[in-house]
Design an enzyme around this catalytic site. Sequence first.
Site, PDB file in Angstrom:
ATOM      1  CB  CYS A 114     -16.886  32.756 -19.137  1.00  0.00           C
ATOM      2  SG  CYS A 114     -17.092  34.217 -20.173  1.00  0.00           S
ATOM      3  CG  HIS A 259     -19.718  29.919 -20.420  1.00  0.00           C
ATOM      4  ND1 HIS A 259     -20.574  30.935 -20.082  1.00  0.00           N
ATOM      5  CD2 HIS A 259     -18.787  30.470 -21.248  1.00  0.00           C
ATOM      6  CE1 HIS A 259     -20.172  32.052 -20.663  1.00  0.00           C
ATOM      7  NE2 HIS A 259     -19.094  31.791 -21.378  1.00  0.00           N
ATOM      8  CG  ASN A 289     -20.406  34.599 -23.494  1.00  0.00           C
ATOM      9  OD1 ASN A 289     -20.610  34.566 -22.284  1.00  0.00           O
ATOM     10  ND2 ASN A 289     -19.231  34.335 -24.030  1.00  0.00           N
TER      11      ASN A 289
HETATM   12  O1  UT7 Z   1     -17.031  33.229 -23.022  1.00  0.00           O
HETATM   13  C1  UT7 Z   1     -15.662  33.187 -22.854  1.00  0.00           C
HETATM   14  C2  UT7 Z   1     -14.994  32.369 -23.847  1.00  0.00           C
HETATM   15  N1  UT7 Z   1     -15.257  32.834 -25.193  1.00  0.00           N
HETATM   16  C3  UT7 Z   1     -15.359  31.960 -26.150  1.00  0.00           C
HETATM   17  O2  UT7 Z   1     -15.300  30.780 -25.877  1.00  0.00           O
HETATM   18  C4  UT7 Z   1     -15.473  32.436 -27.580  1.00  0.00           C
HETATM   19  C5  UT7 Z   1     -14.610  31.581 -28.463  1.00  0.00           C
HETATM   20  N2  UT7 Z   1     -14.518  31.999 -29.846  1.00  0.00           N
HETATM   21  C6  UT7 Z   1     -15.572  32.039 -30.682  1.00  0.00           C
HETATM   22  O3  UT7 Z   1     -16.690  31.800 -30.292  1.00  0.00           O
HETATM   23  C7  UT7 Z   1     -15.319  32.310 -32.137  1.00  0.00           C
HETATM   24  O4  UT7 Z   1     -13.931  32.328 -32.353  1.00  0.00           O
HETATM   25  C8  UT7 Z   1     -15.939  33.649 -32.664  1.00  0.00           C
HETATM   26  C9  UT7 Z   1     -17.453  33.550 -32.702  1.00  0.00           C
HETATM   27  C10 UT7 Z   1     -15.534  34.813 -31.780  1.00  0.00           C
HETATM   28  C11 UT7 Z   1     -15.445  33.907 -34.076  1.00  0.00           C
HETATM   29  O5  UT7 Z   1     -15.805  32.815 -34.925  1.00  0.00           O
HETATM   30  P1  UT7 Z   1     -14.709  32.101 -35.841  1.00  0.00           P
HETATM   31  O6  UT7 Z   1     -15.438  31.097 -36.613  1.00  0.00           O
HETATM   32  O7  UT7 Z   1     -13.587  31.657 -34.944  1.00  0.00           O
HETATM   33  O8  UT7 Z   1     -14.265  33.259 -36.781  1.00  0.00           O
HETATM   34  P2  UT7 Z   1     -12.795  33.880 -36.987  1.00  0.00           P
HETATM   35  O9  UT7 Z   1     -12.406  34.724 -35.814  1.00  0.00           O
HETATM   36  O10 UT7 Z   1     -11.861  32.824 -37.409  1.00  0.00           O
HETATM   37  O11 UT7 Z   1     -13.077  34.828 -38.206  1.00  0.00           O
HETATM   38  C12 UT7 Z   1     -13.493  34.333 -39.476  1.00  0.00           C
HETATM   39  C13 UT7 Z   1     -13.843  35.509 -40.344  1.00  0.00           C
HETATM   40  C14 UT7 Z   1     -12.788  36.607 -40.341  1.00  0.00           C
HETATM   41  O12 UT7 Z   1     -12.704  37.135 -41.642  1.00  0.00           O
HETATM   42  P3  UT7 Z   1     -11.535  36.669 -42.669  1.00  0.00           P
HETATM   43  O13 UT7 Z   1     -10.254  36.994 -41.973  1.00  0.00           O
HETATM   44  O14 UT7 Z   1     -11.751  35.199 -42.863  1.00  0.00           O
HETATM   45  O15 UT7 Z   1     -11.811  37.497 -43.858  1.00  0.00           O
HETATM   46  C15 UT7 Z   1     -13.353  37.633 -39.414  1.00  0.00           C
HETATM   47  O16 UT7 Z   1     -12.892  38.943 -39.683  1.00  0.00           O
HETATM   48  O17 UT7 Z   1     -15.043  36.124 -39.878  1.00  0.00           O
HETATM   49  C16 UT7 Z   1     -14.830  37.525 -39.687  1.00  0.00           C
HETATM   50  N3  UT7 Z   1     -15.677  37.994 -38.604  1.00  0.00           N
HETATM   51  C17 UT7 Z   1     -16.945  38.410 -38.811  1.00  0.00           C
HETATM   52  N4  UT7 Z   1     -17.689  38.512 -39.906  1.00  0.00           N
HETATM   53  C18 UT7 Z   1     -18.954  38.958 -39.758  1.00  0.00           C
HETATM   54  C19 UT7 Z   1     -15.399  38.057 -37.276  1.00  0.00           C
HETATM   55  N5  UT7 Z   1     -16.471  38.523 -36.610  1.00  0.00           N
HETATM   56  C20 UT7 Z   1     -17.443  38.754 -37.520  1.00  0.00           C
HETATM   57  C21 UT7 Z   1     -18.761  39.226 -37.457  1.00  0.00           C
HETATM   58  N6  UT7 Z   1     -19.483  39.305 -38.592  1.00  0.00           N
HETATM   59  N7  UT7 Z   1     -19.345  39.568 -36.293  1.00  0.00           N
END
Ligand code: UT7
Length: 332
Positions: A114, A259, A289
């Site tokens: 990225c 980005h 992204n």
């Molecule tokens: O481009 C290169 C660099 N990439 C980035 O910078 C991405 C960085 N990370 C992120 O943008 C975020 O971490 C994500 C968008 C990937 C995830 O968001 P988050 O707020 O960090 O969510 P999380 O991973 O902490 O997950 C929270 C909850 C989990 O459920 P539990 O364990 O709380 O029950 C996940 O299983 O959300 C769940 N979850 C989803 N739910 C619905 C994860 N993905 C999804 C989804 N739909 N697509």
Amino acid sequence: MRRAVITGTGMHVPPRVVTNADLEKVMDTTAEWIQQRTGIRERHHVDPGTGPADLACEAARRALEMAGLEPDQLDAILVASLSPHHDFPGISAFLQERLGVDNGCPAMDIRCQCTGFIYALQVANLFVASGQYERVLLCGAEVHSTGLDMTTRGRDVAVIFGDGAGAVILEPSPDPDRGVLSVHTHAQGKHARKLWVEAPGSVYAPRISAEMIEEGRHFPYMDGRFVFKHAVSRMPQVVHEALEHNALSVEDVELFLFHQANLRINEAVGQRLGVAPERIYSNIERYGNCSAASIPMLLDECVRAGRLEPGRLVGMAGFGSGFTWGSALLRW
Ligand code: UT7
């Protein structure tokens, strides 16, 4: 050294739009979750048979047209991408073929995920500034959609990525005050496995097996929260590095192009830098992204919308797998 300036920009996305509601049909997710957590409403996916070289070619043609150049006037072709058209050669070879360039100019891929566009800009800038080349094409191009796990298992990653390409042309600046002021890049390889695609890998023989595919090791893995945390601290840090290098302040910068990984990341980066939201241009809601393509896509939209007047400062920053991160400052 002379200064390099961007004389043309272009972008291209494949026509097929995939909305959050479309994703609800194939995995356990909701449109609200995706929008609230990432800012994304829709992204574009290719249809079978279209690869990153095809998207890059369209973006490059637009950039060449804006610069008033024919493809065979190019002295070098650079492509930043993490999603190669084929295993080898690089996308740049296929792009050169598609553009009909047969003048023997070098064609080179840069794989810095990225942050790829910023790294490649550093190289392209030095090519022009040093006098090595006069007209350099630099594309960021990604086809993520063919490599995503579109089931609930891959939902954290699958919902954020989109396909697209952006391109710029760099040439020597007739005005020594305008053009690329600086590019700063960094990496921290100890976090390589926090965001990666493990297989196929040359470290394995065979490079990929049925068992690996069964286990999903050919799909991207991301420790989302860990990546998020590092992105929101590294991007402001490297923007400050650029500003200090040029003896400028945040207030001097007209427009920031970050980005497009997650809208919440960029909101946090803006807050840490003390930049008003209207000075941070965003298009993640429409494209998701697009990794190395994100920043040149933002730039092209701003240029074509007339948001950049000559003499204004543009700040760019990215963060991604590797980990890699970087910034660039340009006087338009
Ligand atoms: O481009 C290169 C660099 N990439 C980035 O910078 C991405 C960085 N990370 C992120 O943008 C975020 O971490 C994500 C968008 C990937 C995830 O968001 P988050 O707020 O960090 O969510 P999380 O991973 O902490 O997950 C929270 C909850 C989990 O459920 P539990 O364990 O709380 O029950 C996940 O299983 O959300 C769940 N979850 C989803 N739910 C619905 C994860 N993905 C999804 C989804 N739909 N697509």
